[in-house]
Scaffold this active site. Sequence first.
Site, PDB file in Angstrom:
ATOM      1  N   LYS A 112       0.819  -1.208   0.000  1.00 51.43           N
ATOM      2  CA  LYS A 112       0.000   0.000   0.000  1.00 51.43           C
ATOM      3  C   LYS A 112       0.857   1.264   0.000  1.00 51.43           C
ATOM      4  O   LYS A 112       0.399   2.317  -0.440  1.00 51.43           O
ATOM      5  CB  LYS A 112      -0.973  -0.032   1.169  1.00 51.43           C
ATOM      6  CG  LYS A 112      -2.009  -1.147   0.964  1.00 51.43           C
ATOM      7  CD  LYS A 112      -3.046  -1.222   2.044  1.00 51.43           C
ATOM      8  CE  LYS A 112      -4.134  -2.228   1.700  1.00 51.43           C
ATOM      9  NZ  LYS A 112      -3.712  -3.641   1.867  1.00 51.43           N
TER      10      LYS A 112
HETATM   11  C1  LIG Z   1      -4.377  -4.727   1.362  1.00 50.83           C
HETATM   12  C2  LIG Z   1      -3.583  -5.976   1.256  1.00 50.83           C
HETATM   13  C3  LIG Z   1      -3.943  -7.013   0.370  1.00 50.83           C
HETATM   14  C4  LIG Z   1      -5.202  -6.962  -0.472  1.00 50.83           C
HETATM   15  O1  LIG Z   1      -5.089  -6.029  -1.508  1.00 50.83           O
HETATM   16  P1  LIG Z   1      -6.396  -5.551  -2.305  1.00 50.83           P
HETATM   17  O2  LIG Z   1      -5.943  -4.434  -3.173  1.00 50.83           O
HETATM   18  O3  LIG Z   1      -7.370  -5.113  -1.254  1.00 50.83           O
HETATM   19  O4  LIG Z   1      -6.890  -6.721  -3.086  1.00 50.83           O
HETATM   20  C5  LIG Z   1      -3.106  -8.120   0.259  1.00 50.83           C
HETATM   21  N1  LIG Z   1      -2.002  -8.234   1.016  1.00 50.83           N
HETATM   22  C6  LIG Z   1      -1.624  -7.268   1.888  1.00 50.83           C
HETATM   23  C7  LIG Z   1      -0.406  -7.466   2.692  1.00 50.83           C
HETATM   24  C8  LIG Z   1      -2.391  -6.111   2.037  1.00 50.83           C
HETATM   25  O5  LIG Z   1      -2.007  -5.164   2.902  1.00 50.83           O
END
Ligand SMILES: *Cc1c(COP(=O)(O)O)cnc(C)c1O
Length: 466
Positions: A112
């Site tokens: 993110k």
């Molecule tokens: C947010 C997250 C996901 C999921 O990603 P999406 O974009 O919501 O599908 C997967 N792995 C980790 C470590 C995350 O922080």
Amino acid sequence: MRYVSTRGGAEPRDFEGVLLAGLAEDGGLFVPEAWPELSAAEWRALRGLDYPALAARLIARFTGGSFPESELLPLCRAAYGGFAHPAVVPLVQLGPHLFVEELFHGPTLAFKDLALQLVGRLFEASLARRGGEIAIVGATSGDTGSAAIAACAGRAGIRIAILHPDGRTSEVQRRQMTTVLAPNVTNIAIDGSFDDCQDLVKAMFADTPFRETMHLAAVNSINWARIAAQIPYYAAAALALGAPDREVAFAVPTGNFGNVLAAWAARRMGLPIARLIVGSNRNDILARFLVANDMSRQPVVPSLSPSMDIQVSSNFERLLFELLDRDPAATAATMREFRAGGRMPVPEAAWRRATALFAGHAVDDEATLAEIRATEAATGYLADPHTAVGMAAARALSLQGIQTVVAATAHPAKFPDAIERAVGRHPPLPSHLADLYERQERYIRLPADLAQVEAAVRSASLRNAA
Ligand SMILES: *Cc1c(COP(=O)(O)O)cnc(C)c1O
């Protein structure tokens, strides 16, 4: 570049407009009015660019006049300059046709950061020229909150308040939020569940006087700017493995469908992506959809990959809109039925179109631990539980002879308990977080009460005012 709502009931906006709006006023999600496409020659010309330059070049296709490439480039350099790996998103080869792309070298150790480190700077740049200020409010079960705080701490014109469920995040996740002591950051531990936190955030947005006086803004993954900022790392991996002259496949551990939607967008822009593999944990609504056209909501069960403990994948609506030939009325009707009845009626032809590209696979906690263990034994590589879900899905569904890249979405040290269970030892935190357990924390505890939470958000200071 203009953006329209998937439900057809919102004024089209430019990129800056969708950055600040988040959700469209008709409840839909903003999508580009037309997708930018690059020719094979244009893709080839991107080979050899460093990551910030590649990101600025590709994101500029979506920002149009809001942020031209010349303005994006220094923002991308600043956003990714602080990553702990010089390649920003390095590829690691684990097998003859299997790679992982490490998306966790940012400040909070999850993918993110790649979007939010840029989005925080886009907000700040937009406020600098428009004047004014915003209050970002969000609910988190762990990773989004820390990434948003790291992206917004100390930025001019921005205050940020993040609600987390008291005692229900991992300690690493909590400390990554609560040890950020910048005056414009407020952490609120809610006596309740993640759903209570999310309901409070929705209630703040629904409180029109509060929303307007505070200039509320959202950083959840329905914000188009986050998706746009996730496209470049798919391009980086594909180009490194021979695109546009060779096909690749991606396996993506998926929750809200934002990350894998960015991969879909990269393909829509012309990258030869042969397959998109969606990995789910026991919250397997997407896998059930792809296997059997069964998009039906079930209760959320906690898992070892908590960032994917989701049953309603908000960003799926953007794919649905495309599968329904960009028909906003059909999209709105389908979403209404899903909300009302808990089951999404996707027409057979649209489902077939989805499964021509996407494949889904779900694994439970035992299989996740087994994948971490087996991968470590075979290659020495330690995958976090989310990445391990992607790896297991890649093993189940990869195409013969095509390079498959697993999106490694978090650093294993972020989920030490699961790693301990899998391989019997604690993974060390990277050096920039090594003292996390000694740092001072600051947060307030509140009951799940709207008036008290709004008062806390109101009293949070702006950097300028502090
Ligand atoms: C947010 C997250 C996901 C999921 O990603 P999406 O974009 O919501 O599908 C997967 N792995 C980790 C470590 C995350 O922080």
